[in-house]
Design an enzyme around this catalytic site. Structure first.
Site, PDB file in Angstrom:
ATOM      1  N   HIS A  83      -8.168  -3.563  -6.572  1.00 39.56           N
ATOM      2  CA  HIS A  83      -8.078  -3.634  -5.109  1.00 39.56           C
ATOM      3  C   HIS A  83      -9.204  -2.797  -4.511  1.00 39.56           C
ATOM      4  O   HIS A  83      -9.538  -1.729  -5.020  1.00 39.56           O
ATOM      5  CB  HIS A  83      -6.715  -3.139  -4.632  1.00 39.56           C
ATOM      6  CG  HIS A  83      -6.523  -3.382  -3.168  1.00 39.56           C
ATOM      7  ND1 HIS A  83      -7.054  -2.542  -2.214  1.00 39.56           N
ATOM      8  CD2 HIS A  83      -5.931  -4.396  -2.488  1.00 39.56           C
ATOM      9  CE1 HIS A  83      -6.764  -3.031  -1.013  1.00 39.56           C
ATOM     10  NE2 HIS A  83      -6.092  -4.160  -1.155  1.00 39.56           N
ATOM     11  N   GLU A 110      -9.419  -0.815  -2.087  1.00 37.31           N
ATOM     12  CA  GLU A 110      -9.125   0.592  -1.771  1.00 37.31           C
ATOM     13  C   GLU A 110      -9.162   1.440  -3.034  1.00 37.31           C
ATOM     14  O   GLU A 110      -9.613   2.586  -3.008  1.00 37.31           O
ATOM     15  CB  GLU A 110      -7.769   0.685  -1.045  1.00 37.31           C
ATOM     16  CG  GLU A 110      -7.895   0.185   0.386  1.00 37.31           C
ATOM     17  CD  GLU A 110      -6.635  -0.430   0.958  1.00 37.31           C
ATOM     18  OE1 GLU A 110      -5.529  -0.183   0.441  1.00 37.31           O
ATOM     19  OE2 GLU A 110      -6.766  -1.189   1.945  1.00 37.31           O
ATOM     20  N   LYS A 133       0.854  -1.202   0.000  1.00 36.18           N
ATOM     21  CA  LYS A 133       0.000   0.000   0.000  1.00 36.18           C
ATOM     22  C   LYS A 133       0.888   1.250   0.000  1.00 36.18           C
ATOM     23  O   LYS A 133       1.945   1.252  -0.637  1.00 36.18           O
ATOM     24  CB  LYS A 133      -0.982  -0.057   1.169  1.00 36.18           C
ATOM     25  CG  LYS A 133      -1.719  -1.396   1.203  1.00 36.18           C
ATOM     26  CD  LYS A 133      -2.884  -1.445   2.121  1.00 36.18           C
ATOM     27  CE  LYS A 133      -3.508  -2.830   2.049  1.00 36.18           C
ATOM     28  NZ  LYS A 133      -4.737  -2.942   2.816  1.00 36.18           N
ATOM     29  N   GLU A 169     -10.896 -10.851  -1.754  1.00 38.50           N
ATOM     30  CA  GLU A 169     -10.598 -10.066  -0.559  1.00 38.50           C
ATOM     31  C   GLU A 169     -11.887  -9.439  -0.040  1.00 38.50           C
ATOM     32  O   GLU A 169     -12.313  -8.379  -0.537  1.00 38.50           O
ATOM     33  CB  GLU A 169      -9.609  -8.946  -0.889  1.00 38.50           C
ATOM     34  CG  GLU A 169      -8.245  -9.454  -1.281  1.00 38.50           C
ATOM     35  CD  GLU A 169      -7.176  -8.407  -0.976  1.00 38.50           C
ATOM     36  OE1 GLU A 169      -6.279  -8.715  -0.193  1.00 38.50           O
ATOM     37  OE2 GLU A 169      -7.278  -7.281  -1.484  1.00 38.50           O
TER      38      GLU A 169
END
Ligand code: PGA
Length: 250
Positions: A98, A100, A13, A170
């Site tokens: 992802h 995020e 990240k 995820e």
């Protein structure tokens, strides 16, 4: 020791700049040696990718990738990095979708499909992430959300291209929260993803990683499920000792 092929992917990240990345690599390399049928992937911040590639040269079991790329090769896209540029700096993989990026930066299912296709066209491996939020899970929508996320990717790819794709399940509620899906939950969703791919004529066995609060205390019970082909790890990959321990456990 499990003898099937496993992928351990570290998502740093927005942590570890170039100097820290070099220091990390030196320590990590001193603690580990290649293990047959294990590949270790790192997704550092873009500015650290070159440093990490240089510092890990010679370890063929390591693959370094970008956390985010644009699908166009160049142009007026302020703040973005293209795949050819990332490859020039040493990238061999990209993350796409992802949670995020989806939640904080507006990455849509269509963007994910375009990045995935572009990566395949250029010869880097896309690691495509899917997963539901807590609200979606509580509302019984896990399956429909995952199918919605996968559909544009399935539509964009030829069935044979799936040979070069890796997926990660995820669940958003498990990322960075300390709550992880039980091995049963994870295995069940991995099966659902496989069924969905099969329903769409994807016959190849795509590796599916699990991600969300994986650490050295829970990784073995997760990987004991044959449905899991590895793990995608954020927080527990940030220190070289902890990550070396985790990847050495299986
Ligand atoms: P976490 O992150 O391991 O810190 O939960 C996983 C990820 O976001 O890929």
């Amino acid at each position: 020791m499990m003898d099937r092929s496993l992928i351990f992917a570290a998502n740093w990240k927005m942590n570890l700049g170039p100097t820290e990345a070099r220091r990390y690599a030196e320590r990590f390399l001193s603690l580990t040696s290649p293990i047959k049928s294990r590949s270790l992937w790192f997704f550092p911040p873009a500015v650290s990718l070159g440093a990490l590639c240089e510092a890990t040269r010679g370890r063929a079991d390591l693959r370094i990738g970008m956390q985010n790329v644009h699908w166009e090769p160049k142009g007026a896209f302020t703040g973005e990095t293209s795949i050819p540029m990332a490859m020039e700096a040493g990238a061999g993989a990209i993350l796409a979708g992802h949670s995020e990026r989806r939640q904080l930066f507006g990455e849509t299912d269509e963007y994910v499909a375009r990045k995935t296709k572009a990566a395949l066209n250029l010869g880097v491996t896309p690691l495509v992430c899917v997963g539901e939020t807590l609200g979606e899970r509580d509302g019984g929508r896990t399956e429909s959300v995952i199918v919605r996320q996968l559909t544009p990717v399935v539509d964009a790819l030829e069935p044979a291209e799936w040979n070069r794709v890796v997926l990660a399940y995820e669940p958003v509620w498990a990322i960075g929260t300390g709550k992880n899906a039980t091995p049963d939950d994870a295995a069940q969703i991995h099966e659902l993803i496989r069924m969905e791919l099969g329903r769409n004529g994807v016959a190849v066995r795509v590796p599916i990683l699990y991600g969300g609060s994986v650490n050295s205390g829970n990784v073995l019970s997760l990987l004991a499920r044959p449905q899991l082909d590895g793990v995608l790890v954020g927080g527990a990959s940030l220190d070289p000792e902890g990550w070396a321990e985790l990847v050495g456990l299986s």
